[in-house]
Design an enzyme around this catalytic site. Structure first.
Site, PDB file in Angstrom:
ATOM      1  N   GLU A 111     -48.973  -2.690  28.415  1.00 55.92           N
ATOM      2  CA  GLU A 111     -47.576  -3.078  28.228  1.00 55.92           C
ATOM      3  C   GLU A 111     -47.468  -4.214  27.207  1.00 55.92           C
ATOM      4  O   GLU A 111     -48.231  -5.181  27.264  1.00 55.92           O
ATOM      5  CB  GLU A 111     -46.988  -3.525  29.570  1.00 55.92           C
ATOM      6  CG  GLU A 111     -47.014  -2.416  30.625  1.00 55.92           C
ATOM      7  CD  GLU A 111     -46.883  -2.951  32.044  1.00 55.92           C
ATOM      8  OE1 GLU A 111     -46.465  -4.113  32.207  1.00 55.92           O
ATOM      9  OE2 GLU A 111     -47.223  -2.213  32.989  1.00 55.92           O
ATOM     10  N   GLU A 114     -48.569   0.868  35.835  1.00 54.26           N
ATOM     11  CA  GLU A 114     -50.011   0.636  35.794  1.00 54.26           C
ATOM     12  C   GLU A 114     -50.793   1.888  36.185  1.00 54.26           C
ATOM     13  O   GLU A 114     -51.857   2.168  35.616  1.00 54.26           O
ATOM     14  CB  GLU A 114     -50.388  -0.536  36.714  1.00 54.26           C
ATOM     15  CG  GLU A 114     -50.048  -1.902  36.171  1.00 54.26           C
ATOM     16  CD  GLU A 114     -48.559  -2.222  36.208  1.00 54.26           C
ATOM     17  OE1 GLU A 114     -48.128  -3.127  35.463  1.00 54.26           O
ATOM     18  OE2 GLU A 114     -47.824  -1.562  36.983  1.00 54.26           O
ATOM     19  N   PHE A 159     -51.734  -8.663  34.457  1.00 52.20           N
ATOM     20  CA  PHE A 159     -52.203  -9.575  35.504  1.00 52.20           C
ATOM     21  C   PHE A 159     -53.109  -8.765  36.432  1.00 52.20           C
ATOM     22  O   PHE A 159     -52.830  -7.596  36.690  1.00 52.20           O
ATOM     23  CB  PHE A 159     -51.053 -10.156  36.331  1.00 52.20           C
ATOM     24  CG  PHE A 159     -50.165 -11.101  35.573  1.00 52.20           C
ATOM     25  CD1 PHE A 159     -50.445 -12.458  35.540  1.00 52.20           C
ATOM     26  CD2 PHE A 159     -49.047 -10.638  34.899  1.00 52.20           C
ATOM     27  CE1 PHE A 159     -49.623 -13.333  34.854  1.00 52.20           C
ATOM     28  CE2 PHE A 159     -48.217 -11.499  34.201  1.00 52.20           C
ATOM     29  CZ  PHE A 159     -48.507 -12.855  34.174  1.00 52.20           C
ATOM     30  N   ASP A 167     -53.245  -8.994  39.510  1.00 52.95           N
ATOM     31  CA  ASP A 167     -52.424  -8.621  40.660  1.00 52.95           C
ATOM     32  C   ASP A 167     -51.749  -7.266  40.432  1.00 52.95           C
ATOM     33  O   ASP A 167     -51.627  -6.451  41.352  1.00 52.95           O
ATOM     34  CB  ASP A 167     -51.347  -9.680  40.907  1.00 52.95           C
ATOM     35  CG  ASP A 167     -51.870 -11.099  40.753  1.00 52.95           C
ATOM     36  OD1 ASP A 167     -51.937 -11.809  41.760  1.00 52.95           O
ATOM     37  OD2 ASP A 167     -52.219 -11.464  39.612  1.00 52.95           O
ATOM     38  N   PHE A 168     -51.287  -7.018  39.190  1.00 50.89           N
ATOM     39  CA  PHE A 168     -50.576  -5.780  38.898  1.00 50.89           C
ATOM     40  C   PHE A 168     -51.518  -4.581  38.867  1.00 50.89           C
ATOM     41  O   PHE A 168     -51.080  -3.432  39.041  1.00 50.89           O
ATOM     42  CB  PHE A 168     -49.855  -5.881  37.559  1.00 50.89           C
ATOM     43  CG  PHE A 168     -48.760  -6.922  37.515  1.00 50.89           C
ATOM     44  CD1 PHE A 168     -48.405  -7.634  38.646  1.00 50.89           C
ATOM     45  CD2 PHE A 168     -48.091  -7.184  36.334  1.00 50.89           C
ATOM     46  CE1 PHE A 168     -47.409  -8.592  38.605  1.00 50.89           C
ATOM     47  CE2 PHE A 168     -47.080  -8.135  36.283  1.00 50.89           C
ATOM     48  CZ  PHE A 168     -46.741  -8.841  37.419  1.00 50.89           C
ATOM     49  N   HIS A 173     -49.028 -13.532  41.098  1.00 50.21           N
ATOM     50  CA  HIS A 173     -49.517 -13.646  39.725  1.00 50.21           C
ATOM     51  C   HIS A 173     -50.706 -14.598  39.612  1.00 50.21           C
ATOM     52  O   HIS A 173     -51.037 -15.043  38.507  1.00 50.21           O
ATOM     53  CB  HIS A 173     -48.410 -14.165  38.795  1.00 50.21           C
ATOM     54  CG  HIS A 173     -47.209 -13.296  38.690  1.00 50.21           C
ATOM     55  ND1 HIS A 173     -46.275 -13.217  39.691  1.00 50.21           N
ATOM     56  CD2 HIS A 173     -46.784 -12.457  37.709  1.00 50.21           C
ATOM     57  CE1 HIS A 173     -45.313 -12.386  39.323  1.00 50.21           C
ATOM     58  NE2 HIS A 173     -45.600 -11.900  38.135  1.00 50.21           N
TER      59      HIS A 173
END
Length: 325
Positions: free
Chosen positions: A29, A59, A82, A84-85, A128
């Site tokens: 992205e 993702e 990130f 986390d993502f 994050h």
């Protein structure tokens, strides 16, 4: 030698590999505008949108497409924005990329690099700020890299792009601006080879990523008190350099493992268990770990700081282990 930032070193590594091999490309992205942190700045101008590919905000779709492209012979570098993502793409990474070579009897490979920014950074809160490297080290089929310096960012990323196995490449957000010397010319850092940051005789500290710099600060303070710390930067968690760690602890007789990630089930436990099993009778003190408590990371700086593993806490732990407090 040239001086570069941690971010620049990663960008240079990718650009060099894309020039060397036309099958290397990047997807994620906002890559067209240089990436969220500027890691891809200027690359679309050189390589075009076909090789610096902007993707929709999905993702799972990004990772799934990259896994398929890797199996078809290209070498994707996937930006997960990130760490986390990246949790949105776990099936594609864990059940597909990590297992494909094994399940197809070696008839296919998945030369995939997944870049995941990790760690606490400017009050980014619970969604994050995580350090999830221990998760990936647990998964057979994945390589896990956690560089702490610009030189290692460049050398490990180039090695990762050339690897025929999927690599989770975890870059600490708080290190983007860190500058340091990077070797000129072709610079590759092998997986599974730790770096001795400073030699010592009284105690071994093992760490990785941003926590290496915290441990180094503690080691300087302790040196002024006459306590000699040997600091080891693992650089890769899988494979990890057992021989270098065991050799160091055999010499010093004491081990402290520090990491920013939650201590419970963190990778520090693997190191501690290995050393206890192999060298238990030779230890001068029980192995000790310093990691974050099992809690969520808050927005508020005071609460965020409460879960950090600081140089002061590291130095205090060392003093207690060598009997200085």
């Amino acid at each position: 030698m040239a001086t570069a930032s941690y971010m620049e070193a990663g960008r240079d590594a990718l650009a060099e590999e894309m020039r060397r091999d036309p099958l290397v490309w990047a997807v994620g992205e906002d890559l067209g505008r240089g990436g969220v942190f500027g890691q891809y700045k200027g690359l679309v101008e050189e390589f075009g949108p076909e090789r610096i590919s902007d993707a929709p905000i999905s993702e799972a779709a990004i990772m799934g497409a990259a896994v398929g492209a890797a199996m078809m012979g290209t070498r994707p570098v996937v930006e997960m924005r990130f760490s986390d993502f990246a949790l949105c793409a776990m099936d594609e990474l864990i059940n597909q990329a990590a297992k494909a070579r094994f399940m197809f009897g070696g008839q296919t490979r998945v030369p995939l690099v997944v870049r995941e920014p990790i760690g606490m950074w400017r009050s980014s809160a619970a969604q994050h700020s995580q350090s999830l490297e221990g998760w990936y080290a647990h998964v057979p089929g994945l390589v896990v890299a956690c560089p702490s310096t610009p030189a290692d960012t460049k050398g490990l990323l180039k090695t990762a792009i050339r690897s025929d196995d999927p690599v989770v490449f975890m870059e600490h957000k708080n290190l983007w601006a860190l500058t340091g010397e990077v070797p000129d010319g072709e610079h590759l850092v092998p997986f599974g080879e730790a770096r001795i940051v400073r030699p010592g005789t009284d105690l071994t500290i093992v760490s990785w990523s941003a926590q290496v710099h915290v441990a180094a600060e503690a080691a300087v303070t302790l040196a002024a008190e006459g306590i000699s710390v040997e600091l080891i930067d693992l650089r890769t968690l899988w494979p990890w350099d057992r021989d270098r760690v065991l050799g160091s602890v055999e010499k010093t007789g004491r081990l402290l493992v520090t990491h920013e990630a939650v201590s419970v089930a963190g990778f520090g436990a693997e190191i501690a268990a290995t050393v206890a099993e192999r060298l238990g009778r030779h230890l001068k003190a029980p192995v000790r770990r310093l990691g974050a408590p099992r809690t969520l990371i808050a927005y508020a700086p005071p609460l965020e700081n409460a879960v950090r593993i600081t140089a002061t806490a590291t130095a205090d732990a060392v003093r207690s282990m060598v009997g200085r407090r």
